[in-house]
Design a protein around this motif. Structure first.
Motif, short mmCIF file in Angstrom:
data_model
loop_
_atom_site.label_atom_id
_atom_site.label_comp_id
_atom_site.label_asym_id
_atom_site.label_seq_id
_atom_site.Cartn_x
_atom_site.Cartn_y
_atom_site.Cartn_z
N LYS A 22 -7.89 -8.43 2.38
CA LYS A 22 -8.31 -7.81 1.12
C LYS A 22 -7.90 -6.34 1.09
CE LYS A 22 -12.11 -10.83 0.06
NZ LYS A 22 -13.47 -10.98 -0.35
N ILE A 23 -7.48 -5.92 -0.12
CA ILE A 23 -7.18 -4.52 -0.40
C ILE A 23 -8.12 -4.12 -1.53
CG2 ILE A 23 -5.44 -2.90 -1.22
CD1 ILE A 23 -3.32 -4.87 -0.20
N PHE A 24 -8.76 -2.95 -1.41
CA PHE A 24 -9.72 -2.53 -2.42
C PHE A 24 -9.24 -1.29 -3.17
CE2 PHE A 24 -12.33 -5.13 0.29
CZ PHE A 24 -13.14 -5.79 -0.60
N TYR A 25 -9.45 -1.34 -4.46
CA TYR A 25 -9.19 -0.19 -5.33
C TYR A 25 -10.46 0.02 -6.14
CZ TYR A 25 -7.30 2.71 -9.07
OH TYR A 25 -7.09 3.72 -9.96
N VAL A 26 -11.11 1.15 -5.96
CA VAL A 26 -12.33 1.46 -6.71
C VAL A 26 -11.88 2.07 -8.03
CG1 VAL A 26 -14.47 2.78 -6.74
CG2 VAL A 26 -13.65 1.81 -4.60
N LYS A 27 -12.11 1.33 -9.09
CA LYS A 27 -11.61 1.71 -10.40
C LYS A 27 -12.51 2.73 -11.09
CE LYS A 27 -10.25 -0.61 -14.71
NZ LYS A 27 -10.21 -1.93 -15.36
N PRO B 277 -13.17 7.28 -7.73
CA PRO B 277 -12.22 6.17 -7.86
C PRO B 277 -10.96 6.43 -7.05
CG PRO B 277 -13.09 6.76 -10.00
CD PRO B 277 -13.57 7.80 -9.04
N LYS B 278 -10.60 5.45 -6.21
CA LYS B 278 -9.40 5.60 -5.39
C LYS B 278 -9.04 4.28 -4.73
CE LYS B 278 -11.39 6.91 -0.96
NZ LYS B 278 -11.31 7.83 0.14
N LEU B 279 -7.86 4.26 -4.13
CA LEU B 279 -7.39 3.12 -3.37
C LEU B 279 -7.83 3.30 -1.92
CD1 LEU B 279 -5.43 0.61 -3.17
CD2 LEU B 279 -3.69 2.27 -2.52
N LEU B 280 -8.45 2.29 -1.36
CA LEU B 280 -8.81 2.34 0.06
C LEU B 280 -7.57 1.96 0.85
CD1 LEU B 280 -11.65 2.22 -1.24
CD2 LEU B 280 -12.37 0.99 0.76
N GLU B 281 -7.15 2.82 1.74
CA GLU B 281 -5.90 2.61 2.46
C GLU B 281 -6.05 1.71 3.68
OE1 GLU B 281 -3.78 6.25 3.13
OE2 GLU B 281 -4.34 7.00 1.15
N LYS B 282 -7.23 1.20 3.90
CA LYS B 282 -7.46 0.31 5.04
C LYS B 282 -7.44 -1.14 4.55
CE LYS B 282 -10.77 -0.65 8.68
NZ LYS B 282 -12.12 -0.48 9.14
N LEU B 283 -6.90 -2.02 5.37
CA LEU B 283 -6.89 -3.46 5.07
C LEU B 283 -8.13 -4.09 5.67
CD1 LEU B 283 -3.18 -4.20 5.99
CD2 LEU B 283 -4.09 -3.71 3.74
N PHE B 284 -8.71 -5.04 4.98
CA PHE B 284 -9.93 -5.70 5.46
C PHE B 284 -9.71 -7.21 5.55
CE2 PHE B 284 -11.34 -1.84 3.36
CZ PHE B 284 -12.20 -1.31 4.30
N TRP B 285 -10.17 -7.80 6.65
CA TRP B 285 -10.14 -9.25 6.81
C TRP B 285 -11.56 -9.78 6.69
CZ3 TRP B 285 -6.02 -12.39 7.05
CH2 TRP B 285 -4.78 -11.83 7.35
N LEU C 256 0.83 -1.22 0.00
CA LEU C 256 0.00 0.00 0.00
C LEU C 256 0.86 1.26 0.00
CD1 LEU C 256 -2.97 -0.76 2.44
CD2 LEU C 256 -3.09 -0.35 0.00
N SER C 257 1.93 1.26 0.77
CA SER C 257 2.80 2.45 0.81
C SER C 257 3.49 2.68 -0.53
CB SER C 257 3.81 2.34 1.94
OG SER C 257 4.70 1.28 1.71
N ARG C 258 3.80 1.60 -1.26
CA ARG C 258 4.44 1.74 -2.57
C ARG C 258 3.48 2.29 -3.62
NH1 ARG C 258 7.01 -3.85 -2.93
NH2 ARG C 258 5.01 -4.16 -3.88
N ILE C 259 2.22 1.84 -3.59
CA ILE C 259 1.28 2.23 -4.64
C ILE C 259 0.37 3.38 -4.24
CG2 ILE C 259 1.26 -0.07 -5.66
CD1 ILE C 259 -1.54 -0.41 -4.32
#
Length: 192
Positions: A135-140, A121-129, A72-75
């Motif tokens: 899971k990592i979510f990116y709203v395209k 559209p964005k990357l959600l910076e929170k991790l989900f279990w 997440l920190s890289r992208i």
């Protein structure tokens, strides 16, 4: 009992103590501590496998979270996320096209709530279990609504919102009532 705080409170209680009614999925429980055994130290053979299993689970979870945080920190600053970026990092890629009102069918409550709040559209910076794992979510893409809303749909939505508001109010009231409840035991009923 699945509530940790409640279990901790029950374990602190003394023999013969009663607790306020507890609402569970199976009904309402009234807890009485019938017997209390002193704490004991289990032998190593009894706990070895459980401790090993728990240790591996938590270390695996920690490893996955660290790996995902680094990713997440890289992208984080990328404008567009590509499938290749995800696959190179060693993650699985799954693309899902879903309508907002259907999110709860596909994801657990926390994920559905977080995705509902996304406005662009964005990357959600929170991790989900969830049951499947991390899971990592990116709203395209978010497509605008192109239909028309009928009067009947507005009435239906307003009735759902009112029902939810009433339900929340009732639950809060009932919870406060249960917290203040005290049980009196009459000797007549002890012999039955």
């Amino acid at each position: 009992v699945q509530d940790y705080k409640l279990a901790k409170e029950i374990l602190k209680g003394n023999k013969g103590e009663y607790f306020a009614p507890i609402e569970t999925s199976k009904g309402i429980l009234i807890v009485e501590i019938a017997d209390k055994k002193p704490a004991r130290v289990l032998p190593f053979k009894e706990v070895k496998e459980k401790v090993k299993k728990d240790y591996l689970y938590f270390k695996g979870k920690e490893f996955c979270e660290n790996k995902a945080e680094k990713f997440l920190s890289r992208i984080k600053n990328k404008e567009k996320l590509k499938k290749e970026d995800i696959l190179k990092a060693g993650f699985k890629f799954k693309e899902v096209k879903v309508k907002r009102y259907e999110l709860s069918k596909y994801f657990n409550f926390d994920i559905a709530l977080a995705l509902t709040k996304v406005g662009k559209p964005k990357l959600l910076e929170k991790l989900f279990w969830d049951q499947e794992g991390l899971k990592i979510f990116y709203v395209k893409k978010i497509e605008p609504f192109n239909g028309t809303i009928s009067k009947q749909e507005l009435l239906q939505v307003s009735s759902i919102l009112l029902r939810n508001k009433r339900e929340k109010w009732f639950n809060k009231w009932y919870q406060l009532l249960r917290e203040q409840a005290k049980i009196k035991i009459y000797p007549i009923f002890e012999n039955i």
